[in-house]
Scaffold this active site. Structure first.
Site, PDB file in Angstrom:
ATOM      1  N   ASP A  82     113.568 139.072  -9.679  1.00 26.71           N
ATOM      2  CA  ASP A  82     111.735 138.739 -10.668  1.00 26.71           C
ATOM      3  C   ASP A  82     110.939 140.086 -11.058  1.00 26.71           C
ATOM      4  O   ASP A  82     111.277 141.374  -9.764  1.00 26.71           O
ATOM      5  CB  ASP A  82     111.476 138.009  -9.184  1.00 26.71           C
ATOM      6  CG  ASP A  82     109.562 137.510  -9.657  1.00 26.71           C
ATOM      7  OD1 ASP A  82     109.389 137.664 -10.892  1.00 26.71           O
ATOM      8  OD2 ASP A  82     109.254 137.810  -8.655  1.00 26.71           O
ATOM      9  N   HIS A  83     110.429 139.250 -11.665  1.00 24.63           N
ATOM     10  CA  HIS A  83     110.099 140.670 -12.111  1.00 24.63           C
ATOM     11  C   HIS A  83     110.890 142.395 -12.594  1.00 24.63           C
ATOM     12  O   HIS A  83     110.373 143.416 -11.817  1.00 24.63           O
ATOM     13  CB  HIS A  83     108.355 141.164 -11.632  1.00 24.63           C
ATOM     14  CG  HIS A  83     107.511 140.156 -12.023  1.00 24.63           C
ATOM     15  ND1 HIS A  83     107.284 139.978 -13.563  1.00 24.63           N
ATOM     16  CD2 HIS A  83     107.469 138.945 -11.681  1.00 24.63           C
ATOM     17  CE1 HIS A  83     106.264 139.063 -12.839  1.00 24.63           C
ATOM     18  NE2 HIS A  83     106.611 138.154 -11.963  1.00 24.63           N
ATOM     19  N   ASP A 104     110.597 142.219 -17.482  1.00 21.60           N
ATOM     20  CA  ASP A 104     109.295 142.280 -18.257  1.00 21.60           C
ATOM     21  C   ASP A 104     108.875 143.437 -18.420  1.00 21.60           C
ATOM     22  O   ASP A 104     108.804 143.997 -18.063  1.00 21.60           O
ATOM     23  CB  ASP A 104     109.115 141.628 -16.207  1.00 21.60           C
ATOM     24  CG  ASP A 104     106.792 141.481 -16.431  1.00 21.60           C
ATOM     25  OD1 ASP A 104     106.991 142.106 -17.373  1.00 21.60           O
ATOM     26  OD2 ASP A 104     106.084 141.571 -15.333  1.00 21.60           O
ATOM     27  N   HIS A 180      98.377 136.640 -10.574  1.00 23.73           N
ATOM     28  CA  HIS A 180      99.360 137.102  -8.951  1.00 23.73           C
ATOM     29  C   HIS A 180      98.390 136.726  -8.422  1.00 23.73           C
ATOM     30  O   HIS A 180      97.168 137.195  -8.255  1.00 23.73           O
ATOM     31  CB  HIS A 180     100.435 138.013  -9.773  1.00 23.73           C
ATOM     32  CG  HIS A 180     101.247 137.617 -10.976  1.00 23.73           C
ATOM     33  ND1 HIS A 180     101.141 138.123 -11.693  1.00 23.73           N
ATOM     34  CD2 HIS A 180     102.281 136.451 -10.771  1.00 23.73           C
ATOM     35  CE1 HIS A 180     102.766 138.053 -12.135  1.00 23.73           C
ATOM     36  NE2 HIS A 180     103.859 137.531 -11.562  1.00 23.73           N
ATOM     37  N   THR A 234     103.066 134.127  -3.290  1.00 23.83           N
ATOM     38  CA  THR A 234     101.880 134.830  -2.423  1.00 23.83           C
ATOM     39  C   THR A 234     101.930 133.576  -1.272  1.00 23.83           C
ATOM     40  O   THR A 234     101.328 133.699  -0.094  1.00 23.83           O
ATOM     41  CB  THR A 234     100.735 135.146  -2.880  1.00 23.83           C
ATOM     42  OG1 THR A 234     100.610 135.598  -3.840  1.00 23.83           O
ATOM     43  CG2 THR A 234      99.152 135.500  -2.203  1.00 23.83           C
TER      44      THR A 234
HETATM   45  O1  G3H Z   1     106.516 136.290  -9.730  1.00 20.24           O
HETATM   46  C1  G3H Z   1     106.456 135.741  -9.014  1.00 20.24           C
HETATM   47  C2  G3H Z   1     105.242 134.380  -9.099  1.00 20.24           C
HETATM   48  O2  G3H Z   1     104.318 134.924  -9.784  1.00 20.24           O
HETATM   49  C3  G3H Z   1     104.169 134.187  -8.288  1.00 20.24           C
HETATM   50  O3  G3H Z   1     102.995 134.728  -8.535  1.00 20.24           O
HETATM   51  O4  G3H Z   1     102.032 135.586  -5.555  1.00 20.24           O
HETATM   52  O5  G3H Z   1     100.760 134.059  -6.880  1.00 20.24           O
HETATM   53  O6  G3H Z   1     102.414 133.291  -6.022  1.00 20.24           O
HETATM   54  P1  G3H Z   1     101.637 134.481  -6.183  1.00 20.24           P
HETATM   55 ZN    ZN Z   2     104.935 136.850 -11.313  1.00 23.23          ZN
END
Ligand code: G3H
Ligand code: ZN
Length: 307
Positions: A82-83, A104, A180, A234
């Site tokens: 992720d990212h 990203d 986010h 989150t």
């Molecule tokens: O890459 C992870 C997310 O975009 C999660 O977003 O923390 O707002 O659920 P969030």
């Molecule tokens: Zn994200």
């Protein structure tokens, strides 16, 4: 079963108008909660590990936890970066057995984002691994963003078409109004913008980031216009930590972490189950298997034996 790549799963999700939950995990309890919920719901699932999670758990350890949970599961599980914010991080994850990558470059100028995304795509595709890229920018709530900031950071539909054509990315994270790390589901997505992006980019699955802050009706609507992967982080952390606080308050003399953390694991599992049902991915894995998810092929066809 062994890990699968995200490609076939996301394609099936677009066609079936459902979304695959992509849940962030930082520790063993979160990994188990996510996979257990997916198994019970008969849903394909993406477990994603951020660069922060890699710093916390260690790359090999994080990958090993997910591989081990997947091996015991009878639903398709994807291990996704992720990212990833640089080429090297993507290479390290590819080497560690990730079956889906993300570069990203959303903070970079357009041309630089195109250039590095293309490099990551070329490299990953040699090993049969798909790549998610981001255009426009999903901001962080910690940056105290205004509505105008969010609007200005949204994905431009014309640029999205050019970006996808030039990079060959397999899925595209779109900025359509989410932010986010919000702790309350208050944001509405700009569905008209999403439709405009879809009108230009017809074949690529879209990814929604920052879903914890988005109203559920809005998420469901977005699935109808090509959002096939929804990232959730989150709200899992909130559920984990609230349950832990309550367990400690309820058992003030308890020193066995298992007796406390089991409540966190259960709480995360129920949030994951709820989201899987909301996204329409519950029951997508039938007795005869999922819509032929491809397992990972690590042997790229780079030429004959004599070459
Ligand atoms: O890459 C992870 C997310 O975009 C999660 O977003 O923390 O707002 O659920 P969030
Ligand atoms: Zn994200």
């Amino acid at each position: 079963m062994p890990l699968v790549t995200s490609q076939a799963i996301l394609k099936a999700a677009v066609e079936g108008r459902f979304a695959v939950g992509a849940f962030n995990a930082n520790n063993m309890e979160q990994v188990q909660a996510i996979v257990d919920a997916a198994v019970e719901e008969r849903a394909p699932v993406i477990l994603q590990v951020s660069q922060g999670a890699i710093l916390y758990a260690g790359l090999e350890f994080a990958a090993a936890m997910v591989k081990s949970a997947a091996a015991e599961a009878n639903v398709p599980v994807v291990l996704h970066l992720d990212h990833g914010t640089d080429f090297e991080q993507n290479v390290r994850c590819l080497r560690a057995g990730f079956t889906s990558l993300m570069f990203d470059g959303s903070k970079l100028p357009f041309e630089e984002n195109v250039a590095i995304t293309s490099q990551v795509v070329d490299f990953a595709h040699m090993c049969g691994i798909p790549v998610e890229a981001e255009l426009g920018r999903v901001l962080q709530s910690t940056d105290s963003v205004s509505e105008e900031d969010v609007r200005n950071a949204m994905t431009n539909p014309d640029q999205a078409l050019e970006f996808v054509q030039r990079t060959g990315c397999d899925s595209l994270a779109v900025a359509i109004g989410s932010v986010h790390a919000m702790q309350a589901a208050a944001a509405e997505l700009d569905i008209e913008r999403l439709k405009a992006i879809r009108a230009k980019v017809a074949d690529v699955p879209f990814v929604l980031h920052g879903s914890s802050g988005v109203k559920e009706e809005s998420e469901v609507e977005a699935i109808q216009y090509g959002v096939a992967k929804i990232n959730v982080a989150t709200m899992l952390n909130v559920a984990f930590t609230e349950a832990l606080r309550k367990a400690i308050a309820d058992q003030p003399t308890q020193v066995d972490p298992r007796k406390l953390l089991v409540h966190s694991r259960d709480a995360v599992k129920e949030v994951v189950r709820h989201k899987i049902r909301l996204f329409g991915s519950s029951g997508q894995v039938t007795a005869s298997g999922f819509v032929s998810p491809k397992t990972v092929h690590r042997t790229a066809n780079l030429g004959g034996a004599e070459e």
